[in-house]
Design an enzyme around this catalytic site. Sequence first.
Site, PDB file in Angstrom:
ATOM      1  N   HIS A 160       0.671  -1.447  -0.483  1.00  0.00           N
ATOM      2  CA  HIS A 160      -0.158   0.256   0.279  1.00  0.00           C
ATOM      3  C   HIS A 160       0.856   1.704   0.038  1.00  0.00           C
ATOM      4  CE1 HIS A 160      -4.003  -1.298   0.049  1.00  0.00           C
ATOM      5  NE2 HIS A 160      -3.970  -1.935   1.727  1.00  0.00           N
ATOM      6  N   CYS A 234       0.742   1.912  -5.948  1.00  0.00           N
ATOM      7  CA  CYS A 234      -0.394   2.789  -6.429  1.00  0.00           C
ATOM      8  C   CYS A 234       0.379   4.213  -6.789  1.00  0.00           C
ATOM      9  CB  CYS A 234      -2.250   3.158  -5.898  1.00  0.00           C
ATOM     10  SG  CYS A 234      -2.655   1.108  -5.662  1.00  0.00           S
ATOM     11  N   ARG A 243       0.496   2.151 -11.418  1.00  0.00           N
ATOM     12  CA  ARG A 243       0.737   1.904 -11.107  1.00  0.00           C
ATOM     13  C   ARG A 243       2.298   2.433 -11.271  1.00  0.00           C
ATOM     14  NH1 ARG A 243      -3.184   0.344  -9.055  1.00  0.00           N
ATOM     15  NH2 ARG A 243      -4.390  -1.810  -8.818  1.00  0.00           N
TER      16      ARG A 243
END
Length: 256
Positions: A160, A234, A243
């Site tokens: 993340h 991300c 990405r």
Amino acid sequence: MRVPVVQHSGLRRSLRRRRALWTGGEVLVTAGLVLLLLVAHQLWWTNREARRGAEHKVQALEREWGAAGGGDHEGSGTAASSPPARAAGGARVRGQAGAARPSRPVRSQAYAVLVIPRLGLRVPVAEGVSKQNVLNKGYVGHYIGTQQPGQAGNFAVAGHRNTHGEPFRYINRLRPKDLVEVETSGATYTYAVDRTLPQTSARDAGVVRAIPRSVVRPGYGYSEPGYYITLTTCTPEFTSRYRLVVWGRLVSMRPR
């Protein structure tokens, strides 16, 4: 003398409007507080809980490896092959021959530790990229089907960038030659950052292939076999539309 006539219907309408405005204001304030609590939960609480859980898992892995005397054990999932004396591209790989082939990592189980000194990052690596069982715990997830640490090919992981520990929030700050280490029960594998792809499609599967190369932006990637690591997250921040990809090459292996 004229007696004023009170228009009761007008007063009632005015009272209803005031009540409606007051009720609407209360609803908006309540909704704002709920939204504020949700934002605080996402941006603060999930980070706090995920980071604490990830730190405990790193400590547990280190205790487990220490108790095992540094050898491979059931479910550890370290490298399955040793790097050659010289990796693709001419980069010298320092280290000794690796241990015997370990068992395959269990899905969603943490089995390695990713260390990025430049970012002060030390985070568990678990098998798979499930949000609920891996990424939302603050772990880095290994793409199933890609190679394991130290193996020829591409050891590809995801993490993340925002919320739930956000381990990869600042990987955009990595520069060529910055080190990325992967600690396992059998060895520590050190990669040097080589290239960065600032933005590509979330469906760009080429970046995690054995010879990583973007199929969306073919100018980014490699054309020859090697010992690679791929970090994906991300971008832009607080979105999942694209990405960001950072690649590195294996430069050394140090047995435990």
